[in-house]
Motif scaffolding. Structure first.
Motif, mmCIF file in Angstrom:
data_model
loop_
_atom_site.group_PDB
_atom_site.id
_atom_site.type_symbol
_atom_site.label_atom_id
_atom_site.label_comp_id
_atom_site.label_asym_id
_atom_site.label_seq_id
_atom_site.Cartn_x
_atom_site.Cartn_y
_atom_site.Cartn_z
ATOM 1 N N GLY A 1 69.429 83.617 60.981
ATOM 2 C CA GLY A 1 68.614 82.446 61.292
ATOM 3 C C GLY A 1 69.401 81.164 61.162
ATOM 4 N N VAL A 2 68.793 80.057 61.598
ATOM 5 C CA VAL A 2 69.377 78.721 61.479
ATOM 6 C C VAL A 2 68.871 78.093 60.191
ATOM 7 N N VAL A 3 69.782 77.487 59.425
ATOM 8 C CA VAL A 3 69.394 76.917 58.132
ATOM 9 C C VAL A 3 69.622 75.409 58.043
ATOM 10 N N HIS A 4 70.423 74.843 58.958
ATOM 11 C CA HIS A 4 70.707 73.399 58.851
ATOM 12 C C HIS A 4 71.190 72.867 60.192
ATOM 13 N N VAL A 5 70.835 71.606 60.473
ATOM 14 C CA VAL A 5 71.343 70.909 61.647
ATOM 15 C C VAL A 5 71.841 69.532 61.230
ATOM 16 N N ASP A 6 72.832 69.029 61.952
ATOM 17 C CA ASP A 6 73.390 67.700 61.674
ATOM 18 C C ASP A 6 73.773 67.040 63.006
ATOM 19 N N PRO A 7 73.143 65.897 63.338
ATOM 20 C CA PRO A 7 72.177 65.121 62.554
ATOM 21 C C PRO A 7 70.773 65.713 62.637
#
Length: 336
Positions: free
Chosen positions: A23-29
């Protein structure tokens, strides 16, 4: 006993060895504005270098924006470029990443959107690709919980087992008021002692779980405080028994106290937390045992291990009350 041992062995092995779904846990920005936006996406338990195809898109209430380019920079990181249009409906938008290797990874409310609600985005006609499901047996990836979700198979069954054993104690206390039988009284008190063991285990496993998820060993939460108060109420039950010398009087007082203690336990653990705000799943509008908390793979471990803990608790109660009955008979033989 044998069934309990087998269920616990199966549940413990599966709880500790089953991987979490990618799964995806973080995005930036975390905030996007109209125009070209480059986003770094961090995944968990995914192997992006092994994927032959990688796709990413934004989903804002059915309005789809596909990434114009997606590039893996590490086994768990992607760089994606989105051309964000004006006029998204919602302030928050989801991110969906799909690979042929890891399936569909969905990150709800991934981004805050600037200048939303100014019309219909031009991307509304875009079609969302069909979701790909990764084959295999996985636990669900729950944001903030991550690997600690495994503790569900140890923490929650402790409280279920405690409540089951306390219900057994309640039945014997009611029988004491009707028959005045010493054996029923012995069974009631031994059931409480076994239930308290599971209550302490529940408090310990809950505290261990709270540390990485809430950043505190204990917090002033309605569910947690109710569990602690319920434990103290049943500890007071043992104190009451030790303070009354006359056996018949002790039996009746203890039985009456036990009935009210069980009702208070249900109020503190099951009723009050649902009427107040609570961090704990299943309370304060945060549903427990729903698709948010469990999926079919986790159920296949959680239900068997819960049954195993319950059977273990019943077995411990049977041993405890048999031992108490032998000690009672020996004591009264000496007195005679």
């Amino acid at each position: 006993k044998i069934v309990a041992a087998l269920l616990l062995l199966y549940g413990t092995f599966m709880a500790l060895s089953t991987p979490l779904r990618p799964g995806v846990v973080h995005v930036d920005p975390e905030r996007l504005a109209p125009g070209e936006q480059q986003v770094v996406i961090t995944t968990y338990n995914a192997d992006l270098f092994a994927a032959e195809s990688v796709h990413a898109h934004l989903d804002n209430d059915g309005q789809i924006v596909h990434a114009s380019s997606v590039r893996a920079t590490a086994p768990n990181k992607l760089e994606a470029v989105f051309h964000v249009p004006e006029g998204f409906k919602n302030e928050l938008t989801d991110l969906v990443v799909q690979t042929n290797e890891d399936g569909t990874m969905w990150f709800p409310d991934a981004f805050w959107m600037d200048k939303t609600g100014q019309g219909i985005a031009s991307a509304e006609q875009d079609v969302e690709p069909e979701r790909i499901r990764k084959e295999g047996f996985f636990f669900p990836l729950r944001w903030q919980l991550y690997e600690t979700i495994r503790n569900l198979n140890f923490h929650v069954p402790m409280w279920f087992t405690m409540m089951l054993i306390l219900a057994i104690s309640l039945v014997y206390s009611i029988r004491v008021l009707g028959s005045g039988a010493t054996e029923d009284d012995l069974k009631a008190v031994q059931a409480v002692k076994v239930a308290l063991l599971f209550a302490f285990l529940g408090l310990i496993t809950g505290s261990v779980w709270a540390r990485p998820t809430w950043l505190k060993w204990w917090t002033s939460d309605a569910k947690l405080n109710g569990a602690a108060i319920s434990t103290l109420i049943y500890l007071a039950y043992l104190v009451l028994r030790g303070s009354v010398v006359d056996e018949k009087k002790r039996m009746r007082l203890s039985a009456i106290y036990n009935i009210f203690a069980f009702i208070l336990m249900l109020v503190f653990i099951m009723v009050l937390p649902r009427l107040t705000e609570s961090l704990h799943p299943g309370q304060g509008g945060n549903p427990g045992f729903s698709p948010y908390d469990l999926d079919n793979s986790l159920r296949r471990v959680f239900y068997p291990i819960t049954l195993g803990w319950m059977l273990l608790g019943i077995w411990a109660f049977n041993l405890k009350q048999r031992l108490a009955r032998i000690q009672y008979r020996k004591t009264h033989e000496i007195d005679q």
